[in-house]
Design an enzyme around this catalytic site. Structure first.
Site, PDB file in Angstrom:
ATOM      1  N   GLU A 116       2.791  10.400  14.162  1.00 34.64           N
ATOM      2  CA  GLU A 116       1.630   9.655  14.527  1.00 34.64           C
ATOM      3  C   GLU A 116       0.811  10.104  15.689  1.00 34.64           C
ATOM      4  O   GLU A 116       1.233  10.664  16.414  1.00 34.64           O
ATOM      5  CB  GLU A 116       1.988   8.041  14.556  1.00 34.64           C
ATOM      6  N   THR A 150       9.053   3.976   4.138  1.00 35.43           N
ATOM      7  CA  THR A 150       9.716   2.555   3.849  1.00 35.43           C
ATOM      8  C   THR A 150       9.708   2.140   2.512  1.00 35.43           C
ATOM      9  O   THR A 150      10.902   1.680   1.859  1.00 35.43           O
ATOM     10  CB  THR A 150       9.203   1.575   4.750  1.00 35.43           C
ATOM     11  N   ASN A 187      -1.005   1.825   9.354  1.00 36.87           N
ATOM     12  CA  ASN A 187      -0.244   1.248   8.374  1.00 36.87           C
ATOM     13  C   ASN A 187      -0.119  -0.639   8.627  1.00 36.87           C
ATOM     14  O   ASN A 187       0.219  -0.699   9.808  1.00 36.87           O
ATOM     15  CB  ASN A 187       1.206   1.745   8.463  1.00 36.87           C
ATOM     16  N   GLY A 240       7.020   7.025  10.977  1.00 35.86           N
ATOM     17  CA  GLY A 240       6.408   8.445  10.816  1.00 35.86           C
ATOM     18  C   GLY A 240       5.682   9.087  11.813  1.00 35.86           C
ATOM     19  O   GLY A 240       5.129   8.413  12.764  1.00 35.86           O
ATOM     20  N   SER A 251       2.647   8.070   9.487  1.00 39.35           N
ATOM     21  CA  SER A 251       2.868   6.975   9.305  1.00 39.35           C
ATOM     22  C   SER A 251       2.136   6.040   8.297  1.00 39.35           C
ATOM     23  O   SER A 251       0.836   6.801   8.134  1.00 39.35           O
ATOM     24  CB  SER A 251       2.355   6.212  10.593  1.00 39.35           C
ATOM     25  N   GLY A 252       2.399   5.360   7.356  1.00 36.05           N
ATOM     26  CA  GLY A 252       1.546   4.977   6.347  1.00 36.05           C
ATOM     27  C   GLY A 252       1.498   5.792   5.123  1.00 36.05           C
ATOM     28  O   GLY A 252       1.063   5.516   4.180  1.00 36.05           O
ATOM     29  N   SER A 309       4.062  -1.103   9.348  1.00 35.53           N
ATOM     30  CA  SER A 309       4.564   0.048  10.071  1.00 35.53           C
ATOM     31  C   SER A 309       5.942  -0.107  10.522  1.00 35.53           C
ATOM     32  O   SER A 309       6.039  -1.094  11.264  1.00 35.53           O
ATOM     33  CB  SER A 309       3.489   0.609  11.161  1.00 35.53           C
ATOM     34  N   SER A 310       6.946   0.896  10.447  1.00 37.45           N
ATOM     35  CA  SER A 310       8.188   0.666  10.958  1.00 37.45           C
ATOM     36  C   SER A 310       7.969   0.900  12.433  1.00 37.45           C
ATOM     37  O   SER A 310       7.571   2.261  12.567  1.00 37.45           O
ATOM     38  CB  SER A 310       9.071   1.446  10.240  1.00 37.45           C
TER      39      SER A 310
HETATM   40  N1  LIG Z   1       5.093   3.453  -4.098  1.00 39.87           N
HETATM   41  C1  LIG Z   1       4.082   2.658  -3.632  1.00 39.87           C
HETATM   42  N2  LIG Z   1       3.186   2.056  -4.388  1.00 39.87           N
HETATM   43  C2  LIG Z   1       2.217   1.240  -3.982  1.00 39.87           C
HETATM   44  N3  LIG Z   1       2.052   1.005  -2.534  1.00 39.87           N
HETATM   45  C3  LIG Z   1       2.761   1.868  -1.707  1.00 39.87           C
HETATM   46  C4  LIG Z   1       3.711   2.708  -2.344  1.00 39.87           C
HETATM   47  N4  LIG Z   1       4.171   3.307  -0.995  1.00 39.87           N
HETATM   48  C5  LIG Z   1       3.389   2.766  -0.113  1.00 39.87           C
HETATM   49  N5  LIG Z   1       2.616   2.137  -0.418  1.00 39.87           N
HETATM   50  C6  LIG Z   1       1.709   1.081   0.268  1.00 39.87           C
HETATM   51  O1  LIG Z   1       1.530   1.889   1.688  1.00 39.87           O
HETATM   52  C7  LIG Z   1       1.844   0.967   2.687  1.00 39.87           C
HETATM   53  C8  LIG Z   1       2.573   2.030   3.734  1.00 39.87           C
HETATM   54  O2  LIG Z   1       3.785   2.326   3.156  1.00 39.87           O
HETATM   55  P1  LIG Z   1       4.991   2.342   4.131  1.00 39.87           P
HETATM   56  O3  LIG Z   1       5.000   1.083   5.002  1.00 39.87           O
HETATM   57  O4  LIG Z   1       6.081   2.605   3.278  1.00 39.87           O
HETATM   58  O5  LIG Z   1       4.600   3.685   5.163  1.00 39.87           O
HETATM   59  P2  LIG Z   1       5.715   4.322   6.071  1.00 39.87           P
HETATM   60  O6  LIG Z   1       5.603   5.787   5.739  1.00 39.87           O
HETATM   61  O7  LIG Z   1       6.998   3.387   6.143  1.00 39.87           O
HETATM   62  O8  LIG Z   1       4.853   4.123   7.406  1.00 39.87           O
HETATM   63  P3  LIG Z   1       5.339   3.829   8.785  1.00 39.87           P
HETATM   64  O9  LIG Z   1       5.926   5.306   9.237  1.00 39.87           O
HETATM   65  O10 LIG Z   1       4.305   3.511   9.809  1.00 39.87           O
HETATM   66  O11 LIG Z   1       6.591   3.114   8.844  1.00 39.87           O
HETATM   67  C9  LIG Z   1       2.719   0.097   2.112  1.00 39.87           C
HETATM   68  O12 LIG Z   1       2.521  -1.019   2.812  1.00 39.87           O
HETATM   69  C10 LIG Z   1       2.059  -0.271   0.674  1.00 39.87           C
HETATM   70  O13 LIG Z   1       1.056  -1.065   0.699  1.00 39.87           O
HETATM   71 MG   LIG Z   2       8.001   2.453   7.484  1.00 45.07          MG
END
Ligand SMILES: Nc1ncnc2c1ncn2[C@@H]1O[C@H](COP(=O)(O)OP(=O)(O)OP(=O)(O)O)[C@@H](O)[C@H]1O
Ligand SMILES: [Mg+2]
Length: 1075
Positions: free
Chosen positions: A389, A112, A157, A387, A107-108, A160-161
């Site tokens: 967690e 996404t 996050n 993700g 997660s994070g 977070s999805s």
């Molecule tokens: N390529 C990137 N460039 C800049 N910031 C990023 C990038 N990827 C992720 N982030 C930052 O990290 C944060 C978390 O990313 P994201 O929501 O994609 O995580 P996740 O893997 O989908 O987590 P979860 O499993 O909780 O959904 C985003 O809100 C963003 O601020």
């Molecule tokens: Mg996500």
């Protein structure tokens, strides 16, 4: 390119970890760190992309970057998520292979974000057009809507999805996006009613309160105060770097783009508001009359407002919230609920409404983005699931989420480590096995259908009798006591392990990514996911169409006693389906790594990363990759794709596929260690070789295309040239022909003119000659004629002078007469007797003869006419002729008598029996019978008498007696006298010597005087041969017995119309008045 190659060779920060030397965990993490420091967040292991979350926006997603990676060669450019997206897209478009992009990480870690980057890249590079752009926009705009409803801030996050999302983007054969289908997996709905400190509920609630206009809030009966709402008020609502209001508007715009109607949006927000307001429905305990404790609504306003929003009777909802209908046998009993039961029901209702609303939302988006046509499609699946967690307190949701991640890890292991190694062995390639951790055992621990944790949980949920989490845990402990990856207080105790970190009512699973301790509290309830039937029926009873549609089981008509499938089994089967789906496609991996726990930009915590590197199996991945081959393909398709690189295999190879591939590669002279020939596939060790192969292919294809183009252009030019030439020949032929024809015509004209002149000249000359000849001839003839005439005259003078003129004149006359007669014979006038025409005499000397001939011709014509007449007609005409001879121009009665036919018989002797006697007298000799008036000689009066003229006699008879009174022999008649006038008076003079003569002459008046006298004359002439002496005079004498009387005819108007009037004038005079 240069940057890419330099980074590939950069020992400290190799872009592809396969090139890492030495290969250890430390060097791997160090490389990632170094690259991270240089802001190179993407690194390859072969074609797997490792992405380290930078937690800051980097300038590497610009349109220029998109262009840079468009149609790039994967290994020739800097590692980038765009490169893998491009590779997958091109493979889909050009090689017709369905793709899936698996994005994993805790997660994070940035999953996404990565999924959005992939989608936007594909949207940017695929073709454009009004329809395609609309589809792309709809696909991209599904993200903000789903994120608003499905994402929340967690401790790990901020976005977070809280649901799993798998999106199939569908393309046509040209690579144009047609639409898509989104599948969602188990929303973490417990967040609606409860979340740990530092976290938030789903974004939508905060967005709605922050971004909605006062009118909308009023319409939804909401207050713009997060602290007011029980489901939200535990935390500060604002998040740094997140503008809820702006996101709300963006979400509304996105909904519009997707195709939500304003009514649908309002309904959606109303249901959202209902969920929020449900959290504020407060219950309190009160005691019933029976002394039993029962719950009731503390403050009815919120409940009333909810009911107004959804169109429901507040009493219905209150009853459903505070009591429960229990069916025992055939009876239904209403039992009151305790306050905790009431709150449980309320929260279950809120969770159910929200999770069902979320499913509705996904279906609604699908309805908009689904592909309408039934064209053949290719699919690119993008998987962005919650993700892995580990929280302080992990519950059923984390168990499910981590199970899902375990399955994804299994796919990765299977496809990249296990499958690959097994394939080498299968294909007979020399191979030293690489050790790796296979997580199938953990997956099995959870999902095994008999001994798996999910199966046991289901069993507990369905088992009759006392069921709670403790019995469930006991069961787990019994069954899994010896399992390597399962731990609990009991199993530890049995193994005599002292571990204070594992509290009671918990079990621990050694996941691939770490040990997670799950608290069993709530497992049964969440797995059952039951909602009191009273509540679903109340929701179904609402007038709100959307809310009502979310609770179809609330319809009392459709009450089903069958228990719905548990949440765990539902999730398990949907994950199994997802896996099957992923296996069927060509996988592309993006492995996300979270560099620090503080969400800080550019902070790299090596320990944290190392843990992830370990559990993601990256080191093993590199090892297998390095020892193995980057590329493999069955000989057939390989030969097909690259056969143009060797003259022997191009354009057609007639041998086997493997021989073909060998021949082909032999010609390309790659180092031997780069290639391995399996039983059915060719293996290429390094991506570089593949890249080289691809590059050569591209060049060759370009050459071939040029060749085809060249040939085609040549052919086209040739054909065009030939066509032009043919046309030119045709045109020049026509032109020359035309010119020659014109020239010929001109020549012909000139020749004709010359000819005409020449002929004219010749003819004129000839004519002149002939004329002069003619003149000479004529002159000679004249001279000769004169001479001959002279001679003749001389001779004539000498010999014929005396008779010549007579002879000549006779001759001429004869000739003229001859010509006249012949001409006459030819031009005889018509034979009609009335036609008296006759041609005039041409010469005067012929006029007498002509007159004579005219008469002869006339007489002859008349004779001919007469000859053809019948006897009676002839006699009549003779009588007429006779009458004309007697009276014409002598008596004025004559012209008038011409109209009257000579009938002769006027009495009808034959027919009238009265005249029988007279008829007998006349016998066959009757000439005429008529009525006359006899003039009395004494007084001049007239009496009627019948007159009969026979061939022998003239009889006068009395009309009454019809007896002859006087019979005169014709020979006794001396003569007849008549007047000149138009009267019928006649004096019949008799011979004195005759017997009748003694009586004296008769004076008669007849209406047919002319006929009578004419017939008398004719008859007399016929019998006696003497003509009748007829006197036409005005004065004559008659002999009466008493002496002669002189009669004078006087023309007087006194004469009546009935005839003349006789007046005696003295003894021997009588006047006859006529007119
Ligand atoms: N390529 C990137 N460039 C800049 N910031 C990023 C990038 N990827 C992720 N982030 C930052 O990290 C944060 C978390 O990313 P994201 O929501 O994609 O995580 P996740 O893997 O989908 O987590 P979860 O499993 O909780 O959904 C985003 O809100 C963003 O601020
Ligand atoms: Mg996500």
């Amino acid at each position: 390119m240069e940057g890419a190659s330099s980074s590939l060779l950069d020992a400290e920060a190799v872009a592809d970890l396969v090139l890492l030397d030495p290969l250890t965990e430390e060097s791997l993490v160090q490389t990632l760190r170094e690259r991270f420091r240089r802001r190179d967040i993407y690194t390859y292991i072969g074609n797997v992309v490792i992405s380290v979350n930078p937690y800051q926006s980097l300038p590497i997603y610009t349109p220029e970057k998109v262009e840079e990676y468009r149609n790039c060669s994967f290994f020739a450019v800097k590692p980038h998520i765009y490169a893998i997206a491009d590779d997958a897209y091109r493979s889909l478009r050009d090689r017709d292979r369905d793709q899936c992009i698996l994005i994993t990480g805790e997660s994070g870690a940035g999953k996404t974000e990565a999924s959005k980057l992939v989608m936007s890249y594909v949207a940017a590079v695929s073709s454009k057009g009004e329809e395609v752009n609309k589809v792309k926009e709809q696909l991209l705009q599904s993200n903000p809507v789903l994120e608003a409803f499905g994402n929340a801030k967690t401790v790990r996050n901020d976005n977070s999805s809280r649901f799993g999302k798998y999106m199939d983007i569908e393309f046509d054969f040209k690579g144009e996006p047609l639409g898509g289908v989104i599948s969602n997996y188990l929303l973490e709905k417990s967040r609606i009613v409860r979340h740990v400190k530092g976290e938030r509920n789903f974004h939508i609630f905060y967005q709605l309160l922050a971004g909605a206009s006062p009118q909308l809030l009023q319409q939804l009966k909401l207050r713009q105060d997060c602290g007011h709402y029980g489901y939200l008020n535990r935390e500060g609502s604002n998040l740094p770097g997140m503008d809820d209001a702006a996101n709300f508007h963006a979400m509304q715009d996105a909904m519009r783009v997707i195709g939500f109607s304003p009514a649908e949006v309002t309904e959606l927000l109303q249901v959202t508001a209902v969920v929020l307001k449900l959290g504020n429905v407060q219950l309190s305990s009160s005691f019933q009359a029976s002394g039993m404790e029962a719950c009731s609504i503390t403050e009815p306003r919120e409940l009333r407002e909810i009911c107004e929003l959804i169109g429901l009777e507040p009493g219905t909802l209150e009853r459903a919230l505070c009591s429960r209908t229990v069916k025992a046998r055939d009876e239904t009993v209403l039992t009151t609920l305790t306050v905790p039961q009431g709150y449980y029901g309320r929260d279950a209702l809120a969770k159910n409404i929200y999770s069902r609303l979320f499913n509705w939302l996904v279906n609604r988006i699908n309805a908009s983005i689904q592909v309408k046509s039934d064209k053949q499609r290719k699919v690119m699946g993008v998987l962005d699931i919650y993700g892995f967690e580990i929280f302080q307190d992990n519950s059923f949701e984390q168990f499910i989420i981590n199970y899902c991640n375990e399955k994804l890890q299994q796919i990765f292991i299977l496809m990249t480590l296990k499958e690959e190694q097994e394939e080498y062995v299968r294909e007979g390639i020399q191979w030293t096995p690489v050790e790796f951790f296979d997580n199938s055992i953990i997956c099995n621990l959870i999902e095994n259908s008999t001994t798996g944790i999910l199966a046991m949980l289901d069993e507990e949920c369905l088992r009759p009798g006392v069921v709670n989490e403790d019995t469930f845990l006991t069961k787990l402990n019994q069954l899994l006591a010896t399992h390597k990856h399962y731990e609990s207080k009991e199993t530890q105790n049995a193994r005599r392990v002292t571990d204070t970190s594992l509290p009671p009512r918990c079990f621990r699973i050694h996941h691939y990514a770490g040990k997670v301790t799950y608290n069993v509290t709530g497992f049964i309830e969440k797995n059952n996911d039951l909602l009191f039937r009273d509540l679903s029926q109340a929701m179904w009873a609402a007038r709100h169409a959307l809310l009502r549609s979310l609770f179809p089981e609330g319809d009392p008509q459709k009450v089903s006693l069958k228990l719905p499938p548990t949440a765990g089994s539902q999730f398990k089967s949907s994950v199994a389906m997802l896996m099957r789906n992923l296996y069927s496609k060509n996988p592309n991996y993006i492995r996300c790594i979270k560099p620090n726990d503080a969400k800080s930009a550019m902070v790299f915590t090596p320990e944290l990363v190392l843990a992830q590197v370990r559990y993601l199996g990256l080191l093993e991945n590199v090892r297998v990759r390095r020892a193995g081959y980057a590329f493999r393909q069955p000989y057939g398709p390989f030969l097909q794709r690259y056969k143009m690189l060797n003259a022997r295999t191009w354009p057609r190879w007639h041998g086997g596929d493997r021989q073909g591939a060998e021949v082909l590669l032999a010609g390309l002279a790659f180092p031997a260690e780069e290639l391995a020939f399996g039983h059915t596939k060719i293996f290429i060790r390094s991506p570089r070789t593949l890249f080289d192969l691809e590059r050569r292919r591209q060049e060759r294809v370009a050459q071939l295309a040029t060749l085809i183009q060249k040939m085609f252009r040549g052919w086209r030019c040739r054909t065009q040239y030939q066509l032009m030439r043919k046309s030119q020949i045709l045109i020049s032929a026509w032109f020359r022909g035309h010119r020659q024809k014109n020239r010929y015509k001109q020549m012909k004209r000139s020749v004709l003119i010359l000819q005409a002149y020449a002929r004219g000249w010749k003819s004129r000359r000839l004519l002149r000659e002939l004329k002069s000849q003619c003149r000479r001839h004529a002159a000679a003839t004249t001279i000769a004629a004169h001479w001959r005439g002279y001679q003749a005259r001389r001779t004539y003078r000498k010999y014929f002078r005396s008779n010549a003129s007579t002879c000549l004149a006779n001759f001429i006359y004869r000739r003229l007469v001859q010509r006249y007669l012949v001409g006459l014979a030819k031009n005889l006038p018509p034979l009609s007797v009335t036609d008296r025409t006759w041609p005039p005499a041409p010469y005067r000397f012929l006029s007498d003869a002509n007159q004579e001939l005219k008469n002869i011709f006339y007489h002859w014509k008349c004779k001919k006419y007469r000859d053809q007449l019948p006897a009676a007609r002839r006699a009549q005409l003779q009588a007429r002729l006779c009458a004309s001879e007697l009276f014409k121009d002598k008596k004025t009665l004559y012209p008038k008598s011409l109209q009257q036919p000579f009938r002769g018989e006027y009495l009808g002797l034959k027919q009238n029996p009265k005249y029988q006697k007279l008829h007998a007298v006349a016998k066959d000799k009757l000439v005429m019978a008529d009525t006359v008036r006899k003039v009395n000689r004494a007084n001049g009066k007239t009496v009627p008498r019948l007159l009969l003229l026979t061939t022998e006699h003239l009889v006068l008879a009395d009309p009454k007696a019809a007896q002859p009174k006087t019979v005169l022999s014709l020979s006794d008649i001396r003569g007849v006298s008549v007047t000149r006038f138009s009267d019928g008076f006649l004096a019949l003079h008799l011979k004195e010597v005759s017997t009748a003569g003694a009586k004296g002459d008769f004076l008669l008046v007849s209406d047919h005087l002319i006929e009578l006298v004419t017939r008398l004359h004719q008859t007399l002439e016929a019998t006696t041969g003497q003509a009748l002496p007829l006197h036409i005079t005005d004065r004559f004498s008659t002999r009466f017995p008493k002496g002669d009387v002189s009669i004078t005819v006087v023309e007087s108007p006194k004469a009546g119309t009935n005839g003349p009037v006789c007046k005696k004038k003295g003894s021997n005079k009588m006047e006859v008045l006529v007119h």
